[in-house]
Scaffold this motif. Structure first.
Motif, PDB file in Angstrom:
ATOM      1  N   LEU A   1      43.619  30.164   0.745  1.00 30.99           N
ATOM      2  CA  LEU A   1      44.715  29.486   1.440  1.00 30.99           C
ATOM      3  C   LEU A   1      44.506  27.977   1.483  1.00 30.99           C
ATOM      4  CD1 LEU A   1      45.573  31.773   4.496  1.00 30.99           C
ATOM      5  CD2 LEU A   1      47.134  31.020   2.719  1.00 30.99           C
ATOM      6  N   LYS A   2      43.276  27.546   1.702  1.00 34.23           N
ATOM      7  CA  LYS A   2      42.983  26.112   1.740  1.00 34.23           C
ATOM      8  C   LYS A   2      43.262  25.463   0.389  1.00 34.23           C
ATOM      9  CE  LYS A   2      39.562  26.019   5.458  1.00 34.23           C
ATOM     10  NZ  LYS A   2      38.141  25.776   5.817  1.00 34.23           N
ATOM     11  N   ARG A   3      42.913  26.184  -0.686  1.00 32.00           N
ATOM     12  CA  ARG A   3      43.201  25.653  -2.019  1.00 32.00           C
ATOM     13  C   ARG A   3      44.706  25.551  -2.252  1.00 32.00           C
ATOM     14  NH1 ARG A   3      38.683  28.888  -3.497  1.00 32.00           N
ATOM     15  NH2 ARG A   3      40.046  30.593  -4.125  1.00 32.00           N
ATOM     16  N   GLU A   4      45.442  26.556  -1.767  1.00 30.37           N
ATOM     17  CA  GLU A   4      46.906  26.524  -1.893  1.00 30.37           C
ATOM     18  C   GLU A   4      47.481  25.335  -1.143  1.00 30.37           C
ATOM     19  OE1 GLU A   4      49.281  30.087  -1.366  1.00 30.37           O
ATOM     20  OE2 GLU A   4      47.493  31.318  -1.656  1.00 30.37           O
ATOM     21  N   LEU A   5      46.976  25.091   0.070  1.00 29.93           N
ATOM     22  CA  LEU A   5      47.463  23.978   0.878  1.00 29.93           C
ATOM     23  C   LEU A   5      47.174  22.643   0.201  1.00 29.93           C
ATOM     24  CD1 LEU A   5      46.455  25.180   4.459  1.00 29.93           C
ATOM     25  CD2 LEU A   5      48.756  24.497   3.765  1.00 29.93           C
ATOM     26  N   GLU A   6      45.986  22.517  -0.384  1.00 26.84           N
ATOM     27  CA  GLU A   6      45.601  21.261  -1.029  1.00 26.84           C
ATOM     28  C   GLU A   6      46.409  20.988  -2.294  1.00 26.84           C
ATOM     29  OE1 GLU A   6      41.444  21.694  -1.630  1.00 26.84           O
ATOM     30  OE2 GLU A   6      40.944  21.483   0.505  1.00 26.84           O
ATOM     31  N   SER A   7      46.789  22.054  -2.990  1.00 28.06           N
ATOM     32  CA  SER A   7      47.516  21.877  -4.255  1.00 28.06           C
ATOM     33  C   SER A   7      49.036  21.918  -4.090  1.00 28.06           C
ATOM     34  CB  SER A   7      47.092  22.963  -5.254  1.00 28.06           C
ATOM     35  OG  SER A   7      47.427  24.254  -4.770  1.00 28.06           O
ATOM     36  N   LEU A   8      49.504  22.244  -2.891  1.00 23.78           N
ATOM     37  CA  LEU A   8      50.936  22.389  -2.660  1.00 23.78           C
ATOM     38  C   LEU A   8      51.653  21.048  -2.783  1.00 23.78           C
ATOM     39  CD1 LEU A   8      53.033  24.579  -1.812  1.00 23.78           C
ATOM     40  CD2 LEU A   8      52.700  23.820   0.545  1.00 23.78           C
ATOM     41  N   ARG A   9      52.703  21.017  -3.575  1.00 27.03           N
ATOM     42  CA  ARG A   9      53.506  19.809  -3.743  1.00 27.03           C
ATOM     43  C   ARG A   9      54.979  20.179  -3.725  1.00 27.03           C
ATOM     44  NH1 ARG A   9      49.220  18.295  -2.993  1.00 27.03           N
ATOM     45  NH2 ARG A   9      47.954  16.688  -4.026  1.00 27.03           N
ATOM     46  N   MET A  10      55.784  19.330  -3.111  1.00 28.89           N
ATOM     47  CA  MET A  10      57.229  19.543  -3.101  1.00 28.89           C
ATOM     48  C   MET A  10      57.792  19.155  -4.466  1.00 28.89           C
ATOM     49  SD  MET A  10      60.061  18.009  -0.488  1.00 28.89           S
ATOM     50  CE  MET A  10      61.764  17.776  -1.007  1.00 28.89           C
ATOM     51  N   LYS A  11      58.590  20.031  -5.031  1.00 27.55           N
ATOM     52  CA  LYS A  11      59.159  19.790  -6.354  1.00 27.55           C
ATOM     53  C   LYS A  11      60.452  18.994  -6.240  1.00 27.55           C
ATOM     54  CE  LYS A  11      57.313  24.229  -7.897  1.00 27.55           C
ATOM     55  NZ  LYS A  11      57.663  25.607  -8.318  1.00 27.55           N
TER      56      LYS A  11
END
Length: 219
Positions: free
Chosen positions: A108-118
């Motif tokens: 989940l932490k990796r998902e949060l760090e890589s999450l970007r708004m398209k």
């Protein structure tokens, strides 16, 4: 519930921590320290190898542990008469759960760090996605502070939002800004962008119509 040991006229109270699906590691440290303060930890780990714990202390330790676990678990362990067996049973059960929880939390932490708004994605949709990941992390025992959510939100904006992000970072205290406030400011900017694009489309359409009229290209 609190327990109050008395020594040489001085009393100290200890709040008994209750085990939950996500707090085993901290719970184990607290319970061990409290039991040690009462002289009960030796019923789980004898001071001398092969030494048999005092029967009265074993009963006290067992009663203490049953106070520190959920009621449904008390029923599952009601046949145990040895606090060491209760402790080892909890350790076996929860360390396995803890490993799985830790692995899921890392993902989940990796998902949060890589999450970007398209580009093209709405602020509302992205904020909901971010909130959802934060909620999942919270259920695994990792609480994201409001300031972390705000910074993660701003850092994840696309290039078209760089102007408003810079403005928010320069004009407001991010440490005290609420997540909903940051979302609201981004949404207001999003609406202005959409409004400007509509006006450009209207003006562009009017200009094109005038060109068509002058060229005799009416259809």
């Amino acid at each position: 519930m609190t327990m109050v040991p008395a020594k040489e006229g001085v009393s100290m109270s200890y709040q008994i921590p209750v085990l939950t699906p996500v707090n085993y590691s901290v719970w184990a440290v607290k319970v061990k320290s409290i039991m040690d303060a009462y002289g009960l930890w030796e019923t789980v780990e004898p001071r001398n190898l092969g030494e048999e714990p005092d029967l009265k202390k074993k009963k006290q330790a067992l009663a203490f542990l049953f106070q520190a676990i959920p009621e449904e678990m008390v029923l599952q362990m009601s046949d145990y008469t040895d606090p060491k067996r209760v402790w080892e049973g909890l350790k076996t059960r929860y360390l396995g759960v803890e490993r799985v929880r830790t692995a899921r939390l890392a993902t989940l932490k990796r998902e949060l760090e890589s999450l970007r708004m398209k580009e093209g994605e709405t602020v509302d949709d992205f904020a909901a996605k971010l909130s959802g990941l934060a909620s999942k992390a919270r259920s695994l025992g990792h609480e994201l502070e409001e300031v972390d959510l705000v910074k993660r939100l701003l850092d994840s904006m696309p290039k078209s939002f760089l102007q408003i992000v810079a403005s928010i970072e320069q004009c407001f205290e991010l440490d005290t800004m609420l997540f909903d406030e940051a979302v609201g400011r981004l949404k207001a900017y999003e609406e202005r962008i959409k409004g400007s694009e509509k006006m450009e489309d209207i003006h562009g359409g009017l200009y094109l119509s005038r060109e068509e009229k002058s060229d005799g290209c009416m259809h």
